[in-house]
Design a protein around this motif. Structure first.
Motif, PDB file in Angstrom:
ATOM      1  N   GLN A  36       0.829  -1.211   0.000  1.00 32.23           N
ATOM      2  CA  GLN A  36       0.000   0.000   0.000  1.00 32.23           C
ATOM      3  C   GLN A  36       0.861   1.259   0.000  1.00 32.23           C
ATOM      4  OE1 GLN A  36      -3.273   0.167  -0.510  1.00 32.23           O
ATOM      5  NE2 GLN A  36      -3.275  -2.060  -0.669  1.00 32.23           N
ATOM      6  N   PHE A  37       1.974   1.208   0.699  1.00 27.37           N
ATOM      7  CA  PHE A  37       2.897   2.346   0.699  1.00 27.37           C
ATOM      8  C   PHE A  37       3.442   2.587  -0.706  1.00 27.37           C
ATOM      9  CE2 PHE A  37       7.211   4.112   1.264  1.00 27.37           C
ATOM     10  CZ  PHE A  37       6.880   5.306   1.875  1.00 27.37           C
ATOM     11  N   SER A  38       3.801   1.523  -1.391  1.00 24.43           N
ATOM     12  CA  SER A  38       4.298   1.655  -2.769  1.00 24.43           C
ATOM     13  C   SER A  38       3.250   2.288  -3.679  1.00 24.43           C
ATOM     14  CB  SER A  38       4.706   0.290  -3.330  1.00 24.43           C
ATOM     15  OG  SER A  38       5.810  -0.214  -2.632  1.00 24.43           O
ATOM     16  N   LEU A  39       2.012   1.906  -3.494  1.00 24.73           N
ATOM     17  CA  LEU A  39       0.939   2.511  -4.294  1.00 24.73           C
ATOM     18  C   LEU A  39       0.850   4.011  -4.051  1.00 24.73           C
ATOM     19  CD1 LEU A  39      -1.947  -0.107  -3.994  1.00 24.73           C
ATOM     20  CD2 LEU A  39      -0.531   0.383  -5.998  1.00 24.73           C
ATOM     21  N   ARG A  40       0.985   4.416  -2.812  1.00 26.30           N
ATOM     22  CA  ARG A  40       0.960   5.844  -2.494  1.00 26.30           C
ATOM     23  C   ARG A  40       2.161   6.575  -3.079  1.00 26.30           C
ATOM     24  NH1 ARG A  40       0.902   6.955   3.224  1.00 26.30           N
ATOM     25  NH2 ARG A  40       0.443   9.066   2.566  1.00 26.30           N
ATOM     26  N   ILE A  41       3.307   5.915  -3.081  1.00 27.59           N
ATOM     27  CA  ILE A  41       4.521   6.522  -3.631  1.00 27.59           C
ATOM     28  C   ILE A  41       4.358   6.787  -5.124  1.00 27.59           C
ATOM     29  CG2 ILE A  41       6.922   6.010  -4.260  1.00 27.59           C
ATOM     30  CD1 ILE A  41       6.739   6.992  -1.404  1.00 27.59           C
ATOM     31  N   ILE A  42       3.646   5.927  -5.809  1.00 28.55           N
ATOM     32  CA  ILE A  42       3.436   6.122  -7.248  1.00 28.55           C
ATOM     33  C   ILE A  42       2.788   7.473  -7.518  1.00 28.55           C
ATOM     34  CG2 ILE A  42       2.133   5.278  -9.249  1.00 28.55           C
ATOM     35  CD1 ILE A  42       2.739   2.409  -8.170  1.00 28.55           C
ATOM     36  N   LYS A  43       1.870   7.886  -6.671  1.00 28.81           N
ATOM     37  CA  LYS A  43       1.243   9.203  -6.814  1.00 28.81           C
ATOM     38  C   LYS A  43       2.290  10.314  -6.687  1.00 28.81           C
ATOM     39  CE  LYS A  43      -2.221  12.198  -4.680  1.00 28.81           C
ATOM     40  NZ  LYS A  43      -3.209  12.327  -3.602  1.00 28.81           N
ATOM     41  N   THR A  56       9.517   0.543  -3.965  1.00 24.24           N
ATOM     42  CA  THR A  56       8.884  -0.685  -4.428  1.00 24.24           C
ATOM     43  C   THR A  56       9.724  -1.918  -4.086  1.00 24.24           C
ATOM     44  OG1 THR A  56       9.804  -0.376  -6.647  1.00 24.24           O
ATOM     45  CG2 THR A  56       7.565   0.434  -6.258  1.00 24.24           C
ATOM     46  N   SER A  57      11.007  -1.708  -3.887  1.00 24.87           N
ATOM     47  CA  SER A  57      11.880  -2.811  -3.506  1.00 24.87           C
ATOM     48  C   SER A  57      11.578  -3.314  -2.094  1.00 24.87           C
ATOM     49  CB  SER A  57      13.343  -2.379  -3.614  1.00 24.87           C
ATOM     50  OG  SER A  57      14.200  -3.437  -3.303  1.00 24.87           O
ATOM     51  N   ILE A  58      11.044  -2.444  -1.254  1.00 31.32           N
ATOM     52  CA  ILE A  58      10.699  -2.853   0.115  1.00 31.32           C
ATOM     53  C   ILE A  58       9.719  -4.022   0.059  1.00 31.32           C
ATOM     54  CG2 ILE A  58       9.641  -2.178   2.292  1.00 31.32           C
ATOM     55  CD1 ILE A  58      10.392   0.779   1.475  1.00 31.32           C
ATOM     56  N   GLY A  59       8.595  -3.805  -0.588  1.00 29.07           N
ATOM     57  CA  GLY A  59       7.561  -4.835  -0.670  1.00 29.07           C
ATOM     58  C   GLY A  59       8.004  -6.071  -1.430  1.00 29.07           C
ATOM     59  N   ALA A  60       8.794  -5.860  -2.464  1.00 27.97           N
ATOM     60  CA  ALA A  60       9.276  -7.001  -3.247  1.00 27.97           C
ATOM     61  C   ALA A  60      10.147  -7.917  -2.385  1.00 27.97           C
ATOM     62  CB  ALA A  60      10.047  -6.517  -4.468  1.00 27.97           C
ATOM     63  N   ASN A  61      11.002  -7.330  -1.574  1.00 26.76           N
ATOM     64  CA  ASN A  61      11.863  -8.141  -0.714  1.00 26.76           C
ATOM     65  C   ASN A  61      11.079  -8.793   0.420  1.00 26.76           C
ATOM     66  OD1 ASN A  61      14.844  -8.155  -1.422  1.00 26.76           O
ATOM     67  ND2 ASN A  61      14.272  -6.031  -1.786  1.00 26.76           N
ATOM     68  N   VAL A  62      10.081  -8.097   0.934  1.00 22.18           N
ATOM     69  CA  VAL A  62       9.217  -8.703   1.960  1.00 22.18           C
ATOM     70  C   VAL A  62       8.493  -9.911   1.373  1.00 22.18           C
ATOM     71  CG1 VAL A  62       7.165  -8.337   3.377  1.00 22.18           C
ATOM     72  CG2 VAL A  62       8.968  -6.606   3.339  1.00 22.18           C
ATOM     73  N   ALA A  63       7.983  -9.754   0.158  1.00 23.90           N
ATOM     74  CA  ALA A  63       7.290 -10.871  -0.502  1.00 23.90           C
ATOM     75  C   ALA A  63       8.244 -12.047  -0.729  1.00 23.90           C
ATOM     76  CB  ALA A  63       6.694 -10.405  -1.824  1.00 23.90           C
ATOM     77  N   GLU A  64       9.460 -11.746  -1.151  1.00 19.75           N
ATOM     78  CA  GLU A  64      10.447 -12.812  -1.348  1.00 19.75           C
ATOM     79  C   GLU A  64      10.783 -13.501  -0.033  1.00 19.75           C
ATOM     80  OE1 GLU A  64      13.989 -12.372  -3.765  1.00 19.75           O
ATOM     81  OE2 GLU A  64      13.078 -10.615  -4.714  1.00 19.75           O
ATOM     82  N   GLU A 103      16.658   3.857   2.639  1.00 22.80           N
ATOM     83  CA  GLU A 103      16.970   4.645   1.451  1.00 22.80           C
ATOM     84  C   GLU A 103      15.744   5.456   1.008  1.00 22.80           C
ATOM     85  OE1 GLU A 103      18.220   4.258  -3.240  1.00 22.80           O
ATOM     86  OE2 GLU A 103      18.623   2.540  -1.949  1.00 22.80           O
ATOM     87  N   THR A 104      14.591   4.854   1.087  1.00 22.38           N
ATOM     88  CA  THR A 104      13.354   5.554   0.740  1.00 22.38           C
ATOM     89  C   THR A 104      13.159   6.767   1.644  1.00 22.38           C
ATOM     90  OG1 THR A 104      12.330   3.533  -0.100  1.00 22.38           O
ATOM     91  CG2 THR A 104      10.845   5.313   0.566  1.00 22.38           C
ATOM     92  N   ARG A 105      13.413   6.587   2.933  1.00 25.47           N
ATOM     93  CA  ARG A 105      13.306   7.717   3.863  1.00 25.47           C
ATOM     94  C   ARG A 105      14.268   8.826   3.466  1.00 25.47           C
ATOM     95  NH1 ARG A 105      14.239   6.549  10.007  1.00 25.47           N
ATOM     96  NH2 ARG A 105      16.281   6.058   9.164  1.00 25.47           N
ATOM     97  N   TYR A 106      15.472   8.477   3.061  1.00 20.88           N
ATOM     98  CA  TYR A 106      16.453   9.470   2.605  1.00 20.88           C
ATOM     99  C   TYR A 106      15.903  10.282   1.436  1.00 20.88           C
ATOM    100  CZ  TYR A 106      20.438  11.484   0.235  1.00 20.88           C
ATOM    101  OH  TYR A 106      21.282  12.373  -0.388  1.00 20.88           O
ATOM    102  N   TRP A 107      15.374   9.592   0.408  1.00 22.20           N
ATOM    103  CA  TRP A 107      14.850  10.285  -0.770  1.00 22.20           C
ATOM    104  C   TRP A 107      13.652  11.149  -0.421  1.00 22.20           C
ATOM    105  CZ3 TRP A 107      17.772  11.211  -4.597  1.00 22.20           C
ATOM    106  CH2 TRP A 107      18.794  10.320  -4.934  1.00 22.20           C
ATOM    107  N   LEU A 108      12.790  10.671   0.466  1.00 22.47           N
ATOM    108  CA  LEU A 108      11.645  11.476   0.878  1.00 22.47           C
ATOM    109  C   LEU A 108      12.091  12.744   1.602  1.00 22.47           C
ATOM    110  CD1 LEU A 108       9.182   8.702   2.101  1.00 22.47           C
ATOM    111  CD2 LEU A 108       8.826  10.268   0.169  1.00 22.47           C
ATOM    112  N   ARG A 109      13.063  12.611   2.475  1.00 23.80           N
ATOM    113  CA  ARG A 109      13.588  13.780   3.180  1.00 23.80           C
ATOM    114  C   ARG A 109      14.214  14.772   2.212  1.00 23.80           C
ATOM    115  NH1 ARG A 109      17.800  12.647   7.092  1.00 23.80           N
ATOM    116  NH2 ARG A 109      17.547  14.842   7.545  1.00 23.80           N
TER     117      ARG A 109
END
Length: 111
Positions: free
Chosen positions: A8-15, A37-45, A68-74
């Protein structure tokens, strides 16, 4: 829970990525999309891990991608690269990092 939350977070990031690209911010948009999107992919794996160590490894990678995502968001927020309010994104990624860190630590203690 973490698999659905990261999805769900990845979906929000797409926006957010769409907004960035509309403002010609392609580099930060692409980096954010890749890491988030790599977060969810690795969790799924991790859920299909071949061993406990494989599970921990994938969850640790997901945790690194979340950081890393937090870094880019900041960076996007501080550079005012988006008109969207990013506080909710930052709050959510902090929660995801806490969950992933707990999963990794708990799993390491049970080896």
């Amino acid at each position: 829970m973490i698999e659905e939350r990261s999805f769900q977070f990845s979906l929000r990031i797409i926006k957010l990525v769409k907004d960035l690209k509309e403002n010609n911010e392609y580099i930060s948009a692409n980096q954010l999309l890749r890491s988030s999107t790599s977060i969810g992919a690795n969790v799924a794996e991790a859920g299909a891990g071949q061993s406990k160590k494989d599970f921990i490894s994938k969850m640790a990678i997901a945790s690194k991608e979340a950081r890393e995502t937090r870094y880019w968001l900041r960076l996007i927020k501080e550079a005012n690269l988006s008109q969207l309010e990013l506080s909710e994104y930052l709050d959510e990624i902090d929660q995801i990092i806490k969950i992933l860190t707990k999963i990794v630590k708990t799993s390491q203690n049970t080896i």
